[in-house]
Scaffold this active site. Sequence first.
Site, PDB file in Angstrom:
ATOM      1  N   GLU A  60      76.928  75.425  73.153  1.00  0.00           N
ATOM      2  CA  GLU A  60      77.208  76.257  71.980  1.00  0.00           C
ATOM      3  C   GLU A  60      77.875  77.582  72.326  1.00  0.00           C
ATOM      4  O   GLU A  60      78.842  77.992  71.684  1.00  0.00           O
ATOM      5  CB  GLU A  60      75.913  76.524  71.186  1.00  0.00           C
ATOM      6  CG  GLU A  60      75.373  75.316  70.434  1.00  0.00           C
ATOM      7  CD  GLU A  60      74.490  74.420  71.283  1.00  0.00           C
ATOM      8  OE1 GLU A  60      74.302  74.726  72.490  1.00  0.00           O
ATOM      9  OE2 GLU A  60      73.974  73.420  70.764  1.00  0.00           O
ATOM     10  N   HIS A 129      64.389  74.073  63.654  1.00  0.00           N
ATOM     11  CA  HIS A 129      65.427  73.581  62.750  1.00  0.00           C
ATOM     12  C   HIS A 129      65.308  74.186  61.346  1.00  0.00           C
ATOM     13  O   HIS A 129      65.902  73.669  60.406  1.00  0.00           O
ATOM     14  CB  HIS A 129      65.373  72.053  62.643  1.00  0.00           C
ATOM     15  CG  HIS A 129      65.934  71.344  63.834  1.00  0.00           C
ATOM     16  ND1 HIS A 129      65.282  71.313  65.043  1.00  0.00           N
ATOM     17  CD2 HIS A 129      67.081  70.651  64.009  1.00  0.00           C
ATOM     18  CE1 HIS A 129      66.004  70.619  65.903  1.00  0.00           C
ATOM     19  NE2 HIS A 129      67.108  70.196  65.300  1.00  0.00           N
TER      20      HIS A 129
END
Lengths: 327, 343
Positions: A60, A129
């Site tokens: 990322e 999440h």
Amino acid sequence: MAETLLFNALRAAIDEEMARDPSVFVLGEDVGHYGGSYKVTRELYKKYGDLRVLDTPIAENSFTGMAVGAAMTGLRPIIEGMNMGFLLLAFNQIANNAGMLRYTSGGNYKIPMVIRGPGGVGRQLGAEHSQRLEAYFQGVPGLKLVACSTPYNAKGLLKSAIRDDNPVLFFEHVLLYNLKEDLPEEEYLLPLDKAELVRKGGDVTILTYSRMRHHCITAVKTLVQQGYDPEVIDLISLKPLDFETIGESIRKTHRVIVVEECMKSGGIGAELTASINDRLFDELDAPVLRLASQDIPTPYNGTLENLTIVQPQQIVEAVQKMISLGV
Amino acid sequence: MIQERTIPTLPSVNSITRDEGLLLYEDMVLGRTFEDKCAEMYYRGKMFGFVHLYNGQEAVSTGVIGAMRPGNDYVCSTYRDHVHALSVGVPAREVMAELFGKATGCSKGRGGSMHLFSAKHHLLGGYAFIGEGIPVALGAAFQSKYRREVMGDETANQVTAAFFGDGTTNNGQFFECLNMAALWKLPIIFVVENNKWAIGMAHERATSQPEIFKKASVFDMPGVEVDGMDVLAVRTVAQAAIARARAGEGPTLIECLTYRFRGHSLADPDELRSKAEKEAWLARDPVKKLATYLLDKQLVEAGELKAIDRRIQEVVDDAIKFAQESPEPDPSELYRFVFAEDE
């Protein structure tokens, strides 16, 4: 376009902008052949090829920095965070380079890029999440923060974000991808810096965004039956805040309730409340009331998760309390 | 002092003409003279913040950037970026003015020593955090490939050079970017300036494999070690890597064995490096080495080199004068450049 699901509205926005401008490209984890974790980029690689819908390794921070470099040299990257929470791993590139580099370079470079993806609390996805990154990123200079909430605004806002010359963090919500709405056939864009008046009312201003907009609408149905007349504003732009629209409403109602999914500490609502106090204190008949998530990691258990985020009934009670107190 | 690595020697170095030799020498002297002046200004209290000088490493900047196309290829640097900026052609005046925080600086006084930028010279910037410039450089390289293959721009064959130190090669962004560069055959060269020390952390204490060039092999990428005190060796290796990248054959990792003649920054007491180590490397001064080469090969005469030394001193003195006389940024423009709309 007839009735369109929100994820397809986003897809249409990306498709239209890629067709319009060859410098626009998408990159991220599983955006290409897999079509994106929520199918926002489904089959776009077939139309535009692997370089324009670039499947990246799971790295990322590096692929975000790569997008910064591509943007500095004239391309217009759209990063998909498979889950926005993963972009904590890219915090440095987003904050130091996407956000601050135009300034530290004294205007040498522009960074036209969009970082979009699903955030918010879903259904029992666990703490990692279920994040609200907008709270973490709101302190970074140079970033624009936008949250969509309906298929209509998702499409119009994303198109504008892609055309904007600044880095835009574009927040979608995991539980809103399947919302349906009739969309105009003709092209449209929506301004990134304007809040949306969701319901006109007179006795209290409810400021909200993303999925909580829909909780507010649910609560308002009950409240209207009871004779209340709340005004609901979807902030859309979380940074900068649209104080023209916010101010106009508060000068009318003199009461404010903020409804957000962020944690209460350091959330968007915290900044909003402080700014309202700075700018509009004399207009207030009561202290700004904040309804926010609990200051805990989002628990997995469904009951505990529901207790963590704001529920429509709490909004109903907050309005009743604020108005019945006659303040 | 840890056992020094054997300094690699190339089978042969690419020959240079007299004019090329003079240009290389001038660029190295500019770097050295500029940095010495920075140290003077800092210690006299005229310059502030963290200042990381490049003394000793000039052969790397000059050798690599001198082999690139000025203003067309891209260069990405670190916090030790003054000399990279000079090598790509940013005027000494603008670099010095930036160090003085002036409105005429290359970053308009907003960046400072560690954040030198020049879009005109394709200087992607100085990046102050370890490793964070490498992905940005990768993005510029991706852009060249994208323009050529997607947008049909045949002229888009720029190569990007990413400079960083030995300490960075233990950071994830290094490995992640080597992977992506090799995977997509991007036109980039990774230039490690291995000066043996990450502030006070000796390279051998920080890494399981001190021979950094070997780390390229797991990405199926060529890795080369070169004497970073020899500008002609660096230039030779860089020319091959740049040609490969430009031909679409992908990236190269170049490890330059070099040394910084000063502490990590001007605030560093530099207590850990041994006297013996410093002296051994000072004896290999890259500027003197090039001068000796040019004289031995009878490419130039001593008087010509001295003339360059004098002229560069004037350039640096002029840069100081320009920086000191330049205006401060306008306080009313405090917010200027936060967003793209501020030109």
